[in-house]
Motif scaffolding. Structure first.
Motif, short mmCIF file in Angstrom:
data_model
loop_
_atom_site.label_atom_id
_atom_site.label_comp_id
_atom_site.label_asym_id
_atom_site.label_seq_id
_atom_site.Cartn_x
_atom_site.Cartn_y
_atom_site.Cartn_z
N VAL A 56 2.33 6.64 -6.88
CA VAL A 56 1.36 7.58 -7.47
C VAL A 56 1.75 9.01 -7.13
O VAL A 56 1.72 9.91 -7.98
N TYR A 57 2.13 9.23 -5.88
CA TYR A 57 2.53 10.57 -5.45
C TYR A 57 3.76 11.04 -6.23
O TYR A 57 3.77 12.17 -6.73
N VAL A 114 2.45 1.63 -3.55
CA VAL A 114 1.53 2.11 -4.58
C VAL A 114 1.21 3.59 -4.36
O VAL A 114 1.29 4.39 -5.30
N SER A 115 0.88 3.96 -3.13
CA SER A 115 0.53 5.36 -2.89
C SER A 115 1.75 6.27 -3.07
O SER A 115 1.64 7.37 -3.61
N GLY A 116 2.92 5.82 -2.65
CA GLY A 116 4.14 6.60 -2.86
C GLY A 116 4.48 6.73 -4.34
O GLY A 116 4.91 7.77 -4.80
N LEU A 143 0.83 -1.22 0.00
CA LEU A 143 0.00 0.00 0.00
C LEU A 143 0.86 1.26 0.00
O LEU A 143 0.57 2.22 -0.73
N LEU A 144 1.91 1.27 0.80
CA LEU A 144 2.79 2.44 0.82
C LEU A 144 3.52 2.60 -0.51
O LEU A 144 3.73 3.72 -0.98
N TYR A 185 4.95 9.96 -9.14
CA TYR A 185 4.63 10.13 -10.55
C TYR A 185 3.91 11.46 -10.77
O TYR A 185 4.24 12.21 -11.69
N THR A 186 2.92 11.75 -9.92
CA THR A 186 2.17 13.00 -10.04
C THR A 186 3.09 14.20 -9.82
O THR A 186 3.02 15.19 -10.55
N TYR A 187 3.96 14.12 -8.82
CA TYR A 187 4.87 15.21 -8.52
C TYR A 187 5.80 15.49 -9.70
O TYR A 187 5.96 16.63 -10.12
#
Length: 89
Positions: A45-46, A41-43, A38-39, A48-50
């Motif tokens: 996504v963060y 995947v969320s990291g 979970l960390l 990539y977006t950044y």
């Protein structure tokens, strides 16, 4: 019900009893793997977006005209005057 004493907690210190620790032990590794997933995947996504949002090349093809010393001195003077007026308010 919500205020009932749990048999898996010490009523004085509210720490887990040895029975609770033994009951949770088989699930520890799987829980840590799930947490890491979970960390991750969320990291991901963060990050990539950044990186995607910080590609600020909108005006990279626009040439910046040179400025001479007189214009630069005038702009600095105007800026300092504006700064003094703003600070005096």
């Amino acid at each position: 019900m919500p205020l009932e004493k749990s048999p898996y907690q010490d009523p004085r210190t509210f720490k887990m009893t040895p029975a609770m620790i033994r009951a949770r032990q088989p699930f520890f590794v799987r829980n840590m793997i799930g947490l890491a997933a979970l960390l991750g995947v969320s990291g991901g996504v963060y990050l990539y977006t950044y990186k995607f949002l910080h590609k600020d090349n909108d005006f990279s093809d626009v040439p910046i005209p040179p400025i001479d010393e007189k214009e630069l001195a005038q702009l600095k003077k105007e800026y300092e005057e504006h700064k003094r007026q703003r600070d005096s308010k």
